[in-house]
Enzyme design. Structure first.
Site, PDB file in Angstrom:
ATOM      1  N   ARG A 101       0.827  -1.214   0.000  1.00  0.00           N
ATOM      2  CA  ARG A 101       0.000   0.000   0.000  1.00  0.00           C
ATOM      3  C   ARG A 101       0.859   1.261   0.000  1.00  0.00           C
ATOM      4  O   ARG A 101       0.502   2.268  -0.639  1.00  0.00           O
ATOM      5  CB  ARG A 101      -0.919  -0.017   1.222  1.00  0.00           C
ATOM      6  N   HIS A 105       0.329   4.278  -2.636  1.00  0.00           N
ATOM      7  CA  HIS A 105       0.002   5.631  -2.184  1.00  0.00           C
ATOM      8  C   HIS A 105       1.107   6.626  -2.502  1.00  0.00           C
ATOM      9  O   HIS A 105       0.840   7.829  -2.617  1.00  0.00           O
ATOM     10  CB  HIS A 105      -0.299   5.620  -0.685  1.00  0.00           C
ATOM     11  N   ASP A 106       2.314   6.161  -2.642  1.00  0.00           N
ATOM     12  CA  ASP A 106       3.398   7.044  -3.059  1.00  0.00           C
ATOM     13  C   ASP A 106       3.248   7.419  -4.527  1.00  0.00           C
ATOM     14  O   ASP A 106       3.299   8.592  -4.896  1.00  0.00           O
ATOM     15  CB  ASP A 106       4.760   6.378  -2.827  1.00  0.00           C
ATOM     16  N   VAL A 143       0.670  10.115  -5.898  1.00  0.00           N
ATOM     17  CA  VAL A 143       0.821  11.520  -5.512  1.00  0.00           C
ATOM     18  C   VAL A 143       2.120  12.058  -6.102  1.00  0.00           C
ATOM     19  O   VAL A 143       3.205  11.824  -5.570  1.00  0.00           O
ATOM     20  CB  VAL A 143       0.808  11.688  -3.977  1.00  0.00           C
ATOM     21  N   GLU A 166       2.404  14.065   3.451  1.00  0.00           N
ATOM     22  CA  GLU A 166       1.327  13.245   2.898  1.00  0.00           C
ATOM     23  C   GLU A 166       0.834  12.216   3.912  1.00  0.00           C
ATOM     24  O   GLU A 166      -0.264  11.669   3.773  1.00  0.00           O
ATOM     25  CB  GLU A 166       1.817  12.547   1.625  1.00  0.00           C
ATOM     26  N   ASN A 221      -4.162   8.533   4.492  1.00  0.00           N
ATOM     27  CA  ASN A 221      -2.955   7.989   5.140  1.00  0.00           C
ATOM     28  C   ASN A 221      -2.919   8.135   6.655  1.00  0.00           C
ATOM     29  O   ASN A 221      -2.337   7.293   7.355  1.00  0.00           O
ATOM     30  CB  ASN A 221      -1.707   8.662   4.557  1.00  0.00           C
ATOM     31  N   PRO A 237      -7.401   7.473  -4.355  1.00  0.00           N
ATOM     32  CA  PRO A 237      -8.804   7.048  -4.493  1.00  0.00           C
ATOM     33  C   PRO A 237      -9.446   6.784  -3.144  1.00  0.00           C
ATOM     34  O   PRO A 237      -8.795   6.328  -2.204  1.00  0.00           O
ATOM     35  CB  PRO A 237      -8.710   5.769  -5.335  1.00  0.00           C
ATOM     36  N   HIS A 280      -6.015  -5.859  -2.935  1.00  0.00           N
ATOM     37  CA  HIS A 280      -6.856  -5.961  -1.745  1.00  0.00           C
ATOM     38  C   HIS A 280      -7.142  -7.407  -1.368  1.00  0.00           C
ATOM     39  O   HIS A 280      -7.933  -7.655  -0.459  1.00  0.00           O
ATOM     40  CB  HIS A 280      -8.168  -5.194  -1.954  1.00  0.00           C
ATOM     41  N   THR A 281      -6.516  -8.335  -2.060  1.00  0.00           N
ATOM     42  CA  THR A 281      -6.543  -9.714  -1.577  1.00  0.00           C
ATOM     43  C   THR A 281      -5.739  -9.830  -0.289  1.00  0.00           C
ATOM     44  O   THR A 281      -5.816 -10.829   0.417  1.00  0.00           O
ATOM     45  CB  THR A 281      -5.969 -10.675  -2.644  1.00  0.00           C
ATOM     46  N   ASP A 340     -10.469  -9.710   2.316  1.00  0.00           N
ATOM     47  CA  ASP A 340     -11.009 -10.972   1.797  1.00  0.00           C
ATOM     48  C   ASP A 340     -10.693 -12.067   2.821  1.00  0.00           C
ATOM     49  O   ASP A 340      -9.881 -11.854   3.733  1.00  0.00           O
ATOM     50  CB  ASP A 340     -10.528 -11.263   0.373  1.00  0.00           C
TER      51      ASP A 340
END
Length: 321
Positions: A61, A65-66, A69, A87, A93, A163, A193-194, A238
């Site tokens: 993640r 996320h890096d 941006v 950030e 975050n 997002p 997201h698994t 999940d």
């Protein structure tokens, strides 16, 4: 005069080649500069994931996320200063992004084995993301290397570009499009997201108000997330949340996506994202292959190379010299 022109042309071509060679990313970037860099990163990541399986999702993640941006430049790692609004304090975050201490340890170990700071924090994030996936059962890929680190960060841009778990499909498509990523990238990267968990406040509205959700799944999720309070309670994204597999997509087909932005990828129709979700749900090879390609593509977003940026000595701070 003609020979002089030819000489000048040769010099120009050599210089152009040199700039290109040192500006392009390559999986072999550290082979001669510090061949022990990547094995060192792998060793620290494997130890961190062994100690806490959830850490694999957290490191993956961080890279995501890096990159979203201002590009993959390790801006996310910078702490707040008088001139930097970190950030880390953005909505997506704050009290959520984690694993920074693992990145610090990787940086310390890599700089020690290399003898000096030659490996960028941005590259560490990219390699740690790959090694986390592998440590949790996923397939490997060649990480493109040679990024340099930014000298600034922006909480405003993080709030604007990361997002939201509440986004619908058009919003997600537009969000990824701004990063040069298409719908296949959106679905494949969402498959990350698994791994991992989500906090109650990110899925509360879905499990109490959405209609495109399995009734029993919603009821079960409410045990973790009451209508009020307990905002930071965790629920797995999940069922096999510490294994890199296709259960995430199988859940979406059953309307058991935990986040609204996850279930948005599957409506039960014939849309392009629906078809991809179905395909990935029963074809692990296709998912692994597309995920790797999309990770490489994401890792190329607005990278700094050559003489741009710097190689930070401390991933949390800009070099002052």
């Amino acid at each position: 005069m003609a020979s002089l022109s030819a000489f000048q042309l040769n010099v120009f071509l050599i210089l152009a080649f040199t700039v290109t060679a040192f500006s392009a990313l390559s999986p072999y970037y550290y082979d001669h500069v510090c061949p022990k860099a990547l094995p060192t990163i792998k060793r620290v990541v494997e130890a961190a994931v062994y100690n806490e399986r959830r850490m694999g999702a957290s490191l993956l993640r961080l890279h995501f996320h890096d990159c979203f941006v201002n590009g993959c430049d390790a801006s996310l790692l910078l702490d707040s200063t008088s001139t930097i609004d970190s950030e880390k304090n953005s909505l997506a975050n704050k009290n959520s992004a984690r694993g920074f201490e693992v990145i610090d340890l990787i940086k310390k170990e890599v700089d020690k084995i290399c003898g000096c700071p030659v490996v960028s924090c941005a590259d560490i994030l990219a390699v740690a993301a790959r090694d986390s996936v592998v440590a949790l059962g996923g397939s490997s890929w060649n990480v493109q290397l040679g990024r340099r680190d930014s000298t600034t960060g922006s909480r405003t841009q993080a709030d604007k570009n990361l997002p939201s778990p509440l986004m619908d499909l058009p919003g997600l498509i537009e969000n990824f499009k701004r990063q040069g990523l298409n719908q296949k990238d959106l679905v494949a990267l969402s498959g990350g997201h698994t791994l991992g968990y989500a906090q109650c406040f990110t899925f509360r509205d879905r499990i109490y108000n959405d209609t495109n959700i399995d009734r029993n799944f919603a009821k079960e999720s409410r045990r973790t997330c009451p209508r009020s309070g307990s905002d930071t309670n965790l629920a797995p994204l999940d069922p096999s949340h510490d294994s890199f597999d296709t259960a995430y997509f199988s859940n979406l087909v059953k309307y058991k996506g935990l986040l609204r932005s996850d279930q948005a990828l599957f409506h039960g129709g014939s849309g392009s994202t629906d078809r991809l979700v179905k395909a990935y749900s029963y074809n692990a090879g296709a998912f692994s292959s597309d995920f790797a390609k999309s990770m490489v593509k994401m890792g190329n977003i607005k990278v700094l190379t050559g003489k741009q940026g710097q190689i930070r000595s401390n991933c949390r701070k800009v070099n002052n010299y």
